[in-house]
Design an enzyme around this catalytic site. Structure first.
Site, PDB file in Angstrom:
ATOM      1  CB  SER A 136      70.914  31.678 -61.601  1.00 33.93           C
ATOM      2  OG  SER A 136      70.107  31.039 -62.253  1.00 33.93           O
ATOM      3  CB  SER A 193      72.178  29.727 -64.921  1.00 36.31           C
ATOM      4  OG  SER A 193      72.604  30.977 -64.228  1.00 36.31           O
ATOM      5  CE  LYS A 237      75.873  32.217 -63.712  1.00 33.75           C
ATOM      6  NZ  LYS A 237      74.442  32.617 -63.235  1.00 33.75           N
TER       7      LYS A 237
END
Ligand code: GLN
Length: 497
Positions: A179, A155, A80
């Site tokens: 997330s 997210s 990420k």
């Protein structure tokens, strides 16, 4: 030869260690897959082709020299874009960090590299991890591999989509309010939010420091456990890092069982707003757990109803403080610095240009909630609710070993559907937020496809803090039983791209 992108991380690791496969050929297969499908999916913001191949070569050379390899050596991973990577762009999905090259690796990045994990690149995300759809990324949305017109969650939608489209067998996410788990649920993958403090936050760009937690994402429970073990553990660089041994997550994942366990069904997570197919698959999972030998108990957590409201005061408050460091002087973007403006003006212009609408909304909300005169009414009250939620969990765990619920009220919604409706977007995290507020460990794993739309449904398991191994023990049992009955949703019913 069999398609290397369909292997699990555990399988790849064994084959690389035995010399049946080289890390380079595994990496090349995944890079080719990225090239073939990521134009459509948009899981990656940056692919580090050369770096990945160099890491893979290093693993192969180590093996040739007869040196011992780490448990995930040679396995590719999608990181990420919230974790710093030395010399490799780290944007947090924001324009404000565009062009910034971090001078250091996050602890998570370093541990991955030390373990021989091959970092393929950085994945798309909602700006500063604020969102539930990845539509808040400054670099455009990511598609859900099950249906590219739908959201992959957020997210961490880039990480979940990279797994579900077989671009990587492992990924890393961060979970402040859901997330990791919500993207896992809507893409039919496994995501774990470890106990708060289990995985170092050093080099993980801060959103809401008392809630943020990095964790593993994978297609199977065992793969998530193997990754968990690599990234977790005490880090002196993070003052909230837990100084205690990592719970035996891999052992638990290899020995899945719920025999004799007491499992609590959270009563509050049902009813209005929950999609029928989600509830159907959830209820079937409850029955399955009973058949597997668990005792099912209904548990009421009355304060959970207020979790969302408390979260949307605490998270914006902390973000308004954390994001103050993006002042045009220290990192990335600098707008309007033509010699005619003061530093304050340049800061204001840069923040106006560099931050997106949701980030600005949260900074304003947080600044307001923390302002003198309102602090007690808003932030103070939210912290009290946080305590009540922690107490609900404590009481629940006096009666049961783990709690379960659907991970999300609905399956993946269409891109655009909630983009202009922040409240509707916030509801995606209704079931995941309590575990962040209390610091507990929680997992989402696939529990079938909703009959009405054929999209994945996630089962959430919540364990007490520092009992992360229970998630894996239960998760592995559910996964094995479900796979035996109707096949693994991802491994056998690959979404067509
Ligand atoms: N969707 C939640 C939010 O927007 C959770 C985000 C997260 O876990 N990073 O804040």
């Amino acid at each position: 030869m069999a398609d290397l992108t369909r292997l699990t991380a555990a399988e790849i690791a064994v084959k690389v260690a035995s010399g049946e496969l080289t890390a380079v050929e595994v990496t090349e297969a995944h890079l080719a897959r990225i090239e073939a499908v990521d134009e459509k999916v948009h899981a990656f913001l940056h692919v580090d082709r050369e770096g990945a191949l160099a890491q893979a070569r290093a693993v192969d050379e180590k093996r040739e020299r007869g040196e011992e390899l780490g448990p995930l050596a040679g396995v590719p991973l999608a990181l990420k874009d919230i974790f710093t990577t030395q010399g490799i762009p780290t944007t947090v999905g924001s324009k404000i960090l565009e062009g910034w090259l971090p001078p250091y690796d996050a602890t998570v990045t370093k541990r991955l590299r030390d373990a021989g994990v091959v970092v393929l690149g950085k994945t798309n995300m909602d700006e500063f991890a604020m969102g539930s759809s990845t539509e808040n990324s400054a670099f455009g949305p990511t598609g859900n591999p099950w249906d590219l017109t739908r959201i992959p969650g957020g997210s961490g939608g880039g990480s979940s989509a990279s797994l579900a489209s077989f671009q990587a067998p492992l990924a890393i996410g961060t979970d402040t309010g859901g997330s990791i788990r919500q993207p896992a649920a809507v893409t039919g993958t496994v995501g774990v939010k470890p106990t708060y403090g289990a995985v170092s936050r050093y080099g993980m760009v801060a959103f809401s420091s008392s809630l943020d937690q990095g964790g593993p994402c994978a297609r199977t429970v065992l793969d998530a456990a193997l990754l968990h073990e690599v990234i977790a553990g005490h880090d002196p660089m993070d003052s909230t890092s837990i100084d205690a041994p990592v719970p035996p997550v891999v052992e638990a994942a290899r020995n899945g069982s719920v025999q004799g366990m007491r499992i609590g069904v959270v009563k509050e997570f049902a009813g209005e707003g929950y999609q029928a197919g989600v509830m159907q698959r959830f209820n079937e999972s409850v029955e399955l757990l009973r058949e597997l030998g668990a005792e099912i108990v209904e548990i009421s957590c009355p304060s959970f109803d207020k979790a969302l409201a408390a979260y949307y005061l605490i998270a914006p408050s902390e973000c308004s403080s954390n994001l103050a460091r993006f002042d045009a002087m220290r990192y990335g973007l600098r707008a309007g610095d033509d010699g005619s403006r003061s530093a304050e003006e340049v800061t204001a212009l840069t923040r106006a240009e560099g931050f997106g609408a949701e980030v600005k909304r949260r900074i304003m909300l947080g600044t307001y909630a923390l302002s003198s005169g309102y602090y007690d009414a808003y932030y103070g009250s939210a912290q009290k609710v946080r305590t009540l939620i922690t107490r609900d969990f404590e009481k629940a765990f006096e009666q049961v070993d783990v709690l379960i619920s659907p991970t999300t009220p609905t399956t993946a919604f269409p891109i655009g559907e909630r983009a202009d409706d922040p409240m509707a977007m916030y509801l995606a995290d209704l079931c995941t937020i309590p575990a962040n507020l209390a610091g507990n460990a929680a997992m989402s794993l696939p529990c079938g496809l909703a009959p009405e739309d054929g999209l994945p449904v996630g089962l959430q398991i919540i364990a007490p803090a520092m009992a992360d191994d229970r998630l894996y023990k239960v998760g592995a049992a559910v996964e094995a039983a479900l796979t035996a009955t109707w096949g693994h949703p991802l491994l056998e019913e690959a979404p067509s791209l």
